[in-house]
Design a protein around this motif. Structure first.
Motif, PDB file in Angstrom:
ATOM      1  N   THR A 450     -15.437 -13.971 -12.657  1.00  0.00           N
ATOM      2  CA  THR A 450     -14.899 -15.145 -12.127  1.00  0.00           C
ATOM      3  C   THR A 450     -14.675 -15.933 -13.147  1.00  0.00           C
ATOM      4  O   THR A 450     -13.699 -17.004 -13.302  1.00  0.00           O
ATOM      5  CB  THR A 450     -15.696 -15.956 -11.095  1.00  0.00           C
ATOM      6  N   ASN A 454     -11.243 -17.841 -14.368  1.00  0.00           N
ATOM      7  CA  ASN A 454     -10.918 -19.128 -14.865  1.00  0.00           C
ATOM      8  C   ASN A 454     -10.228 -19.368 -16.282  1.00  0.00           C
ATOM      9  O   ASN A 454      -9.477 -20.131 -16.508  1.00  0.00           O
ATOM     10  CB  ASN A 454     -12.279 -19.962 -14.712  1.00  0.00           C
ATOM     11  N   GLU A 457      -6.617 -18.429 -16.220  1.00  0.00           N
ATOM     12  CA  GLU A 457      -6.177 -19.541 -15.453  1.00  0.00           C
ATOM     13  C   GLU A 457      -5.662 -20.890 -16.194  1.00  0.00           C
ATOM     14  O   GLU A 457      -5.113 -22.060 -15.787  1.00  0.00           O
ATOM     15  CB  GLU A 457      -6.571 -19.896 -14.023  1.00  0.00           C
ATOM     16  N   TYR A 459      -8.434 -22.642 -17.457  1.00  0.00           N
ATOM     17  CA  TYR A 459      -9.723 -23.510 -17.284  1.00  0.00           C
ATOM     18  C   TYR A 459     -10.971 -23.161 -18.129  1.00  0.00           C
ATOM     19  O   TYR A 459     -11.097 -22.050 -18.605  1.00  0.00           O
ATOM     20  CB  TYR A 459      -9.862 -23.657 -15.797  1.00  0.00           C
ATOM     21  N   ARG A 464     -17.564 -18.824 -10.990  1.00  0.00           N
ATOM     22  CA  ARG A 464     -17.337 -19.331  -9.377  1.00  0.00           C
ATOM     23  C   ARG A 464     -18.642 -19.005  -8.654  1.00  0.00           C
ATOM     24  O   ARG A 464     -19.136 -17.796  -8.901  1.00  0.00           O
ATOM     25  CB  ARG A 464     -15.726 -18.992  -9.093  1.00  0.00           C
TER      26      ARG A 464
END
Length: 682
Positions: A450, A454, A457, A459, A464
């Protein structure tokens, strides 16, 4: 750095770096210099611009690759183009070790000081660099050097990586293939690679008769101009990388002065002591096929598995993978067929496939060798996996420290796309699938699935909370199947041999072949392929482990130590669990009795302290306290160390019980095993 849009402007080079990725700005809202009448009528951006947030990491790479660091003006310009708040982009830029937001020289020398390299003399390399270039972090001759976590070159330890920022040399041109597969590849970024200066000795340190190291002078460029300083900048400085392994101070000084002139890396096959032997499955093509040639790959059974996948259909592929008993090779050992079935059954569209090629566990380098020696195998495997789970797009998240793997994989993807093995209608079967490479930038935590999502994406790469699980809500909030490189390439023998034949290899709970990364104090370090169930002793016999072994680390820094008298441990997931340790990603690091174990434990603790993302308190604080305690007892034993060992147990239990992800949960594992199993402080 201010955390809102300021008055700083990007330089022409910084603007060019961003525009090379995003194209020229179409309005003043995107950073164009001239404001038009239409700009005054409506604002550009909105949802369309925000949906490009995932280009933030590639944009930071573009600036850092060309300039060497990310200025306020460059970050502001990138933020305007992507409609990303500068504060958030600053948080992302400072998350990764390979980026800098303060001025630094264009050339950065990363010297690995992690476990395998520490056991092979990285401390002496660093000491030699201090004599020649000054303390770590200080700039000299247009170069700055710095210690680095594992570079994934453990079979050639000690290792180093030089990155020179500049204009991409291979922009718009295809990589140059080697004349023929052989011991040395002529992989280049473009242009002729000059020889090293006469008299240079990259193979070893030059020493005077009295044993004192001789400082190597900075070499001259082929044109006779001094390099590494301002006088060499008559022509545009080109982006270049150089991998030096095994490294010596003299070789690193030379490579730092002229990275493009450094010797090419040896062929990936040299990292496979078994290369060319019969009976190999996952490594059968490494050293045999030309990694640049799609035709050569096809001539060695390439794309036979994909054709069978189309015959079986998506459900049939998942059934074969399930019946074969394939489990994830990253360490969690989750059944791959179950993951694919869960993703494929999600009614939400779109589905994604993500290949985790960010192997950052210290001591792990198997995925690099596979990607460099047999890149088309990974492309074919990803295509099959995407077909099975109903994805039409795949992301390959690759370690930023793997420049050769990047070039080979990008070349393989381009060739596959040009020949109809990727694209809108693969092999005329009506199936559309394509792959995009995303480079990591030096963050161990992005190996967690996860956190990796991120990162893609745009970030910070922070894990997460689960649930929801990625098969329900993964990349971009869509159902996603995530597998690492080794897991994916196992699909090829499953489809080529059949599930029953594959399941007959190994044991009942751990089926198939397994790759092991053997490094440290052994005679033949490298990648080994063995069926699950082979013992630790059988593996170490192949690698020529010495009689003076002090400890063996299984599973990397997140794994555990075992003793030299435990060589009968079966190398299976269930066997290592029963022995109170872990197989992890297949790391087997051997330490002999010359290696100071307490200092190695301090290095493990430093690694986790550095790599903790800081999101949860148990990990953020616990890794610091662990390192502090290990520093205090590095020269102590018995009662003198008892109080801090008690503290370590308390801190370790808190991290294991309360951390969000596996980093904090395993940060204490190697230290605990060294205390309890090896009696490290008795």
């Amino acid at each position: 750095m201010d955390l809102h849009f300021g008055d700083s402007k990007p330089t022409d080079e910084e603007r060019a770096a961003v525009d090379s990725l995003l194209g020229l700005p179409t309005s003043a809202w995107e950073g164009a210099d001239d404001r038009t009448d239409s700009d005054l009528r409506w604002a550009r951006g909105g949802r369309e611009a925000r949906e490009r947030r995932d280009l933030l990491l590639p944009g930071l790479h573009a600036i850092n690759d060309r300039i060497g660091w990310i200025s306020e003006g460059a970050l502001d310009y990138l933020c305007r183009r992507l409609t990303v708040p500068p504060a958030e982009a600053y948080g992302v830029a400072t998350f990764y070790a390979m980026f800098a937001v303060k001025p630094r020289p264009a050339k950065v020398l990363h010297v690995c000081t992690d476990l395998a390299c520490a056991s092979k003399g990285s401390a002496a390399v660093c000491a030699g660099l201090e004599e020649r270039l000054g303390a770590a972090g200080s700039a000299a001759g247009g170069l700055v050097w710095q210690p680095s976590p594992c570079l994934g070159l453990c079979e050639r330890a000690p290792a180093a990586l030089v990155i020179q920022a500049g204009v991409p040399s291979d922009e718009g041109s295809a990589p140059q293939p080697p004349a023929a597969p052989g011991a040395t590849e002529r992989v280049q970024l473009g242009g002729a690679r000059p020889s090293w200066p006469a008299g240079a000795n990259p193979a070893g340190p030059a020493r005077a008769a009295n044993g004192v190291s001789v400082t190597a002078p900075l070499p001259s460029s082929p044109a006779g101009l001094p390099v590494g300083g301002q006088a060499a900048e008559a022509a545009p400085r080109r982006y270049a990388t150089a991998v030096i392994a095994p490294a010596t101070p003299e070789a690193l000084v030379l490579a730092g002065a002229e990275p493009a002139a450094a010797p090419a890396e040896p062929a990936a096959a040299l990292a496979v002591p078994q290369a060319g032997q019969p009976g190999l499955s996952l490594l059968s093509r490494v050293g045999v096929v030309d990694p640049y040639s799609l035709d050569d790959y096809r001539a060695h059974d390439g794309y036979r598995a994909l054709r069978r996948a189309f015959d079986l259909g998506p459900a049939g592929v998942i059934r074969e993978v399930t019946d074969a008993g394939l489990v994830g090779r990253g360490g969690a050992a989750f059944p791959t067929g179950r993951k694919w079935q869960a993703t494929a059954s999600q009614p939400v569209r779109q589905h994604y496939l993500v290949c985790n090629a960010d192997e950052s566990e210290p001591g792990t380098f198997k995925d690099r060798v596979v990607m460099e020696g047999d890149p088309y195998a990974l492309i074919e495997s990803m295509t099959i996996a995407g077909y099975a789970v109903g994805a039409d797009r795949g992301y390959l998240y690759l370690r930023g420290e793997y420049p050769r793997a990047l070039r080979l994989l990008q070349h393989a993807i381009d060739q596959a796309r040009a020949r109809g093995f990727l694209g809108d209608d693969i092999l005329g079967q009506g199936y559309a699938f394509d792959i995009e490479i995303r480079r990591g930038a030096g963050a161990y935590i992005c190996g967690e699935e996860t956190a990796l999502f991120n990162s893609i994406e745009g970030y910070r790469g922070e894990p997460r909370s689960k649930p929801p699980f990625p098969v329900e809500s993964g990349l971009f909030g869509k159902p996603t199947a995530e597998n690492n490189v080794e897991t994916l390439i196992n699909v090829l023998p499953i489809l080529n041999q059949g599930a029953a034949a594959y399941a007959a290899i190994g044991t009942g709970q751990s089926t198939g072949p397994k790759l092991f990364c053997v490094s440290g104090n052994v005679g033949k370090p490298g990648i080994y392929e063995l069926p699950f169930g082979a013992t630790l002793g059988e593996l170490l016999e192949l690698a020529e482990a010495p009689d003076t072994m002090r400890a063996i680390l299984l599973g990397g820094a997140a794994g555990g130590f075992v003793r030299p008298d435990e060589l009968d441990i079966p190398l299976t997931f269930e066997g290592t669990r029963a022995a109170g340790t872990t197989l992890g990603s297949g790391v087997v690091l051997v330490l002999d009795d010359t290696v100071p174990l307490p200092k190695m434990l301090v290095r493990v603790a430093e690694f986790f302290r550095d790599e903790s993302c800081g999101q949860c308190v148990p990990c953020r604080v616990g890794t610091v306290r662990q390192e502090e305690a290990l520093h205090r007892i590095v020269d102590k034993t018995g009662e003198d160390a008892a109080e801090d060992i008690a503290l370590l147990r308390e801190v370790g239990a808190a991290m294991k019980d309360a951390s969000i992800c596996g980093l904090g949960q395993t940060a204490w594992s190697a230290v605990e095993s060294a205390i309890d199993r090896l009696g490290a402080y008795k």
